[in-house]
Design an enzyme around this catalytic site. Sequence first.
Site, mmCIF file in Angstrom:
data_model
loop_
_atom_site.group_PDB
_atom_site.id
_atom_site.type_symbol
_atom_site.label_atom_id
_atom_site.label_comp_id
_atom_site.label_asym_id
_atom_site.label_seq_id
_atom_site.Cartn_x
_atom_site.Cartn_y
_atom_site.Cartn_z
ATOM 1 N N GLU A 15 58.188 -22.078 1.644
ATOM 2 C CA GLU A 15 58.517 -23.788 1.592
ATOM 3 C C GLU A 15 57.870 -24.507 0.473
ATOM 4 O O GLU A 15 57.909 -25.576 0.291
ATOM 5 C CB GLU A 15 56.349 -24.429 2.823
ATOM 6 C CG GLU A 15 55.744 -23.436 2.510
ATOM 7 C CD GLU A 15 55.040 -22.516 1.952
ATOM 8 O OE1 GLU A 15 55.725 -21.914 2.707
ATOM 9 O OE2 GLU A 15 53.913 -22.552 2.344
ATOM 10 N N HIS A 57 56.226 -17.970 -0.590
ATOM 11 C CA HIS A 57 55.905 -19.150 0.086
ATOM 12 C C HIS A 57 57.826 -19.981 0.396
ATOM 13 O O HIS A 57 57.751 -20.579 -1.090
ATOM 14 C CB HIS A 57 55.366 -19.386 -0.626
ATOM 15 C CG HIS A 57 53.599 -19.818 0.040
ATOM 16 N ND1 HIS A 57 52.922 -19.797 0.766
ATOM 17 C CD2 HIS A 57 52.721 -19.038 -1.220
ATOM 18 C CE1 HIS A 57 51.541 -20.249 0.465
ATOM 19 N NE2 HIS A 57 51.028 -18.204 -0.009
ATOM 20 N N CYS A 75 52.938 -15.822 4.219
ATOM 21 C CA CYS A 75 51.635 -15.011 3.052
ATOM 22 C C CYS A 75 51.349 -14.397 3.788
ATOM 23 O O CYS A 75 51.377 -12.848 4.203
ATOM 24 C CB CYS A 75 51.337 -15.881 2.440
ATOM 25 S SG CYS A 75 50.548 -16.061 0.827
#
Lengths: 213, 258
Positions: free
Chosen positions: A188, A186, A81
């Site tokens: 994650e 992202h 990001c």
Amino acid sequence: MPGIVIIDYGFGNVRSVQRVFARIGREATASADPAAIANADLAVLPGVGAFKDAIAALRSTGMDVALTRRAATKRPILGICLGMQLLASRSLEDGVHQGLDLIPGAVEPIPAAQHGLRLPHIGWNEVLDEGADAIFSGLELNRDFYFVHSYHFVCADSRHVAAKCSYGIDFCCAVRNDNIFGLQFHPEKSQDNGRAVLTNILRIVEHNATATA
Amino acid sequence: MLKTRVIPVLLLKDGAINKPVQFRRARTVANPMAIVRVFETRQVDELVLLDIGCAEFGEAVNADLVRSLADELSVPFAVGGGIRSLATMVDLIKNGAEKVVINTAAFENPEIIAEAAAVLGRQCIVVSIDAARRPDGGFEVFTHNGKQATGVDPAKWAKQASAMGAGEILLTSIDQDGTMEGFDLQLVQSVTAATSVPVIACGGAGSLDDFVHVVRQGRASAVAAGSIFHFRRTTPNMVKEALRNAGVPVRASYVRGT
């Protein structure tokens, strides 16, 4: 083995990034020590917030130098990001600010308004198949990842564009310069697809490490 | 293409997930950990947790609870309830929340939006607006969990909040909340027309068609609901299928039949 080190400089959700590596069976340690970052097998640069504050934090702690040295010796770096945007030569967010300049290019605002679109670009959007790097191989039912950003990375050299995504314009959503990777979304927070991409990146990094050992 | 998100909203009170009707008469639904695990498995697009109990006591949503729930999630997690300071927001983000949801504190002191956006980035800041219809027509913002009338038009406040740095607006209709009688389309339209940030529409979803209407007519960027997921056999994936059938792009799920 120094393993995976997540750069803890106050601008990323280090905990979430640590958790996603744990979910794919890999331990990642958080560190604010430039020496640990210099020695890691993979240095992960997360990031949310403002570009100018984040780059200032990297500079004031000497982590910019650690990253530049890694790049000079082809040691792997992954930016996520804002962490991807920091790899650029400069950013036009809130003025003009110099970046790490590890992948030539500029970070520019997404021209959303002229396409009748809202900003920030928030939500699940698909990585386009055409021209996508090997780090996107093996995605199953969809190619959706979770994005949240208002600026995008414009590569000076199109060979560094690892994938594109569409939001009014087709923008670069992943960059790659040899062993330096950047993901605008992202991983994650992108469930199975995020884990698949990280697994692919680790595989490439480890393959390259073996090849040069 | 950007997908329309379907977001379950969990309301927490005294450590349990509750669901009130029109902001009153809450029913206990489940324990938060159990429900968060279910939604992670069902691959929801995002999850919102609002602690509606703590604000009365001047406390913010518990950071330890947020951390334990965030650890179970690999989708974005927005949390709110009783947040009144930037320090609390930073703490919640450090504990694994992607976004913080602020309501009364933002209304009383809009500067806090700008301060938070400067530190955390605007994408972390969700301004929640609870609004109800006025007897004379039009709409009005309520603060303090729907208890305090402000006389302010929600579209006007949404515009100001986004100019101050809100990354998203979570818009809830107090009249429709928990009734499962449909979203207040006019309210949503008024706010989406006044802003250029994403608007999450909440309050009143009772049928699959309701979600389609609030996206098509209300121009909502995302749809949120509580009751329909707690009290009817409706799942977020059923909502997504209905949206997809109506031509609204949604994220495909790997999980069938949930």
